[in-house]
Design a protein around this motif. Structure first.
Motif, PDB file in Angstrom:
ATOM      1  N   ALA A 250     -14.233  61.978 -19.724  1.00 17.04           N
ATOM      2  CA  ALA A 250     -13.631  62.602 -20.900  1.00 17.04           C
ATOM      3  C   ALA A 250     -13.187  61.558 -21.902  1.00 17.04           C
ATOM      4  N   ASN A 251     -13.107  61.974 -23.159  1.00 16.72           N
ATOM      5  CA  ASN A 251     -12.578  61.124 -24.213  1.00 16.72           C
ATOM      6  C   ASN A 251     -11.118  60.801 -23.900  1.00 16.72           C
ATOM      7  N   ALA A 252     -10.713  59.560 -24.116  1.00 11.96           N
ATOM      8  CA  ALA A 252      -9.367  59.129 -23.741  1.00 11.96           C
ATOM      9  C   ALA A 252      -8.279  59.820 -24.540  1.00 11.96           C
ATOM     10  N   SER A 253      -8.573  60.269 -25.743  1.00 15.74           N
ATOM     11  CA  SER A 253      -7.557  60.920 -26.579  1.00 15.74           C
ATOM     12  C   SER A 253      -7.780  62.416 -26.723  1.00 15.74           C
ATOM     13  N   ASP A 254      -8.912  62.905 -26.223  1.00 15.13           N
ATOM     14  CA  ASP A 254      -9.213  64.339 -26.319  1.00 15.13           C
ATOM     15  C   ASP A 254      -9.959  64.757 -25.061  1.00 15.13           C
ATOM     16  N   SER A 255      -9.205  65.270 -24.088  1.00 10.06           N
ATOM     17  CA  SER A 255      -9.795  65.594 -22.787  1.00 10.06           C
ATOM     18  C   SER A 255     -10.820  66.725 -22.866  1.00 10.06           C
ATOM     19  N   SER A 256     -10.822  67.461 -23.970  1.00  8.43           N
ATOM     20  CA  SER A 256     -11.798  68.546 -24.103  1.00  8.43           C
ATOM     21  C   SER A 256     -13.193  68.016 -24.454  1.00  8.43           C
ATOM     22  N   THR A 257     -13.263  66.769 -24.892  1.00 11.37           N
ATOM     23  CA  THR A 257     -14.546  66.150 -25.213  1.00 11.37           C
ATOM     24  C   THR A 257     -15.013  65.346 -24.002  1.00 11.37           C
ATOM     25  N   THR A 258     -16.148  65.735 -23.455  1.00 10.36           N
ATOM     26  CA  THR A 258     -16.661  65.051 -22.268  1.00 10.36           C
ATOM     27  C   THR A 258     -18.042  64.465 -22.542  1.00 10.36           C
ATOM     28  N   TYR A 259     -18.403  63.502 -21.711  1.00 14.55           N
ATOM     29  CA  TYR A 259     -19.688  62.831 -21.860  1.00 14.55           C
ATOM     30  C   TYR A 259     -20.384  62.805 -20.506  1.00 14.55           C
ATOM     31  N   LYS A 260     -21.698  62.997 -20.532  1.00 12.02           N
ATOM     32  CA  LYS A 260     -22.513  62.941 -19.318  1.00 12.02           C
ATOM     33  C   LYS A 260     -23.241  61.595 -19.269  1.00 12.02           C
ATOM     34  N   LEU A 261     -23.058  60.894 -18.165  1.00  5.69           N
ATOM     35  CA  LEU A 261     -23.673  59.583 -17.999  1.00  5.69           C
ATOM     36  C   LEU A 261     -24.448  59.549 -16.685  1.00  5.69           C
TER      37      LEU A 261
END
Length: 576
Positions: A250-261
């Motif tokens: 997740a984004n460090a300042s916005d947990s609703s934004t996630t990334y798939k790696l």
């Protein structure tokens, strides 16, 4: 011919006095030989140490200069303004403002790289933070991950506004203050550090130290490899992951934004820490085990690269690589001509560490120079005194020679020839003795200097309370730092010991400042040059011959002056 024959006969006739002069000259020559050999060895070690060794450097903001200028400006404004506060507190906002707009962009660094042909190559890293998700958790020794994550999320706004409390980004420069992403220095929060590398060279100089691949392979650097990452073996084991699995962060300042790696490789650190380096309540992102490595292309695709407008823009650390120290010095000059402001400095940890390793040798070189000056000064005085006594004893001989028609110039030349013969004999013996003793004597003296330097460091560490290692900096930390980008010693440490086959090093450990990327105290080994090949070569022999000639001229000058003043008839009259 008469002058030379007479000079030689007098040398043979006055054995006792001439043997004394030979002994004096031999002692002077031996001491001079050792001194010159030490100084030449010191200069050779300095020149050869980094002449064929790769040197890295970085451009950083001169924070001390900027803050001093800001304080001076604020003080001047306060004096001229009647409404200003008189509480005597520093103008923090003014200093933050002076530092906030000074970070160079990637294009700036690349511009200066193109401005100098001395640059061999460049590499850079971009570092940002990510937060955990339910399916992917950081490695830590307590159950405080949730509090860590929440605190990092709530504190992200303050981190972007308080740039002066940030960690330095990863790199090997002594002062990382000019390496910034958006907003300059940003606090390392979140649960993972996401590090983007520009090339294999950047990977080889990872801030957390060298590593090996346990499985899989390292990511690529093109857009075709966007989203590919490698994670530490500890992190993979903790989350039961293998090569080919997908992780969600997740984004460090916005947990609703996630990334798939996608995990394309699992690496094993040479020295792996078992605890977070952030201290009580610190972020697990500072633990090397929670470092996720990828390419800068991936960071750009995620919108987290250093040029992004996001509050989570990565911190940029740009490194220049040079073939040797001369190329580095050329670059320093070139970037100034290219318009680099005086608010920035070019620094190389490689050069600074090597210079530090030469401290005992430099001290010995200064001692050798002092000894050389004293010996030559005392020797010259002794030789002049001996020659004056010699002339006084042979005053009648001078009167007879000049009375029978021998020119005063020839008489003076006879004394010069005598001094020259005796001096050269003493010089030859002294050089031979000095050549035999120079290597063991110089190395013994150098060992004493190294021991003194180590004792001084140990005393300072005890006085300042720094003799103990901080948590996580075990015996392996020093080894890890030797190849880390943070200390820059992957090139420089080797240069100290392998730059010249004639020089060897003796290692001691000193406390190093907190290293970026790990936010931990690490110990760094200083490889003092403790053995040098202070052998005598033709250059030293040539210098000693010049010294011998100088001593001969000085000692003969007194004889010439005295001889020229003597009147033959007066000498004979006094004798009668």
């Amino acid at each position: 011919m008469f002058v030379l024959n007479n000079a030689w006969n007098n040398v043979v006739r006055n054995k006792g006095r001439n043997i004394l002069i030979i002994i004096v000259v031999a002692i002077i020559a031996a001491a001079a030989t050792i001194g010159l050999a030490i100084r030449q060895a010191a200069q050779t070690a300095r020149d050869a140490g980094l002449s064929n060794t790769t040197v890295t450097a970085q451009i950083s903001v001169d924070r001390a200069k900027l803050m001093s200028a800001s304080q001076a400006s604020a003080s001047s404004s306060s004096t001229s303004s009647s409404s200003s506060s008189s509480d005597g507190k520093p103008d923090f906002e003014s200093m933050r403002s002076a530092l906030s707009d000074k970070q160079l962009s990637l294009s700036d660094y690349q511009k200066y790289a193109k401005a100098s042909s001395a640059v061999k190559t460049t590499y850079y890293t971009e570092t940002t933070s990510l937060s955990e998700t339910d399916s992917f958790q950081p490695v830590e020794s307590s159950d405080s991950s949730s509090s860590s994550s929440s605190s990092s999320s709530s504190g992200s706004d303050s981190s972007s506004s308080s740039s002066d409390t940030a960690n330095a980004p990863s790199g090997n420069a002594p002062d990382q203050s000019g390496q910034g992403g958006k907003g300059g220095m940003m606090q390392q929060s979140g649960d993972f550090s996401l590090v983007g590398f520009s090339s294999d060279t950047a990977v080889a100089n990872a801030a957390n130290g060298s590593f090996t691949m346990a499985s899989g392979e390292v990511f690529g650097y093109t857009s075709a490899s966007d989203g590919d990452v490698i994670i530490s073996q500890s992190l993979a084991t903790f989350n039961n992951l293998k090569v080919g699995d997908t992780i969600s962060v997740a984004n460090a300042s916005d947990s609703s934004t996630t990334y798939k790696l996608t995990v394309v490789g699992i690496y094993k650190n040479t020295s792996d820490s078992s605890q977070s380096m952030g201290g009580p309540g610190g972020s697990t992102a500072s633990d090397p085990a929670n470092a996720i490595y990828t390419s800068v292309s991936t960071l750009k695709k995620l919108g987290l690269d250093s040029s992004s407008d996001s509050d989570d823009a990565a911190q940029l650390n740009f490194t220049y690589v040079f073939a040797n120290k001369d190329a580095y010095e050329t670059f320093v000059s070139d970037v100034k001509k290219a318009g680099l402001s005086s608010d920035y400095t070019v620094q190389s940890a490689d050069v600074e560490e090597y210079e530090q390793s030469l401290v005992p040798l430099d001290n010995l070189s200064k001692f050798a120079l002092t000894l050389l000056i004293i010996v030559l000064a005392v020797g010259a005085i002794v030789l002049i005194a001996l020659n004056l006594f010699n002339i006084r004893e042979r005053k009648y001989e001078i009167g007879v020679l000049t009375a029978i028609g021998v020119n005063k110039v020839k008489v003076a030349a006879q004394f010069v020839a005598e001094v020259f013969v005796v001096t050269m004999i003493g010089l030859a013996l002294g050089v031979a003795g000095g050549a035999v003793a120079s290597v063991p004597v110089s190395n013994q003296l150098l060992a004493s200097q190294v021991a003194s330097q180590q004792s001084q460091q140990a005393s300072q560490q005890q006085q300042f309370g720094r003799g103990m290692q901080a948590p996580g900096a075990g015996s392996g930390s020093s080894g890890s730092s030797s190849s880390s980008d943070a200390s820059g010693s992957s090139d420089s440490s080797g240069s100290s010991s392998s730059s010249s086959s004639d020089n060897s090093s003796k290692s001691t450990t000193q406390q190093a400042p907190s290293q970026p990327g790990g936010n931990k105290m690490m110990t760094r080994a200083v490889n003092y040059v403790s053995t040098v090949n202070a052998s005598v070569n033709l250059k030293i022999v040539g210098q000693l011959i010049l010294i011998g000639l100088a001593l001969t001229i000085l000692a003969s000058l007194a004889a010439v002056i005295v001889v020229m003043r003597y009147e033959p008839l007066q000498i004979l009259a006094d004798r009668s």
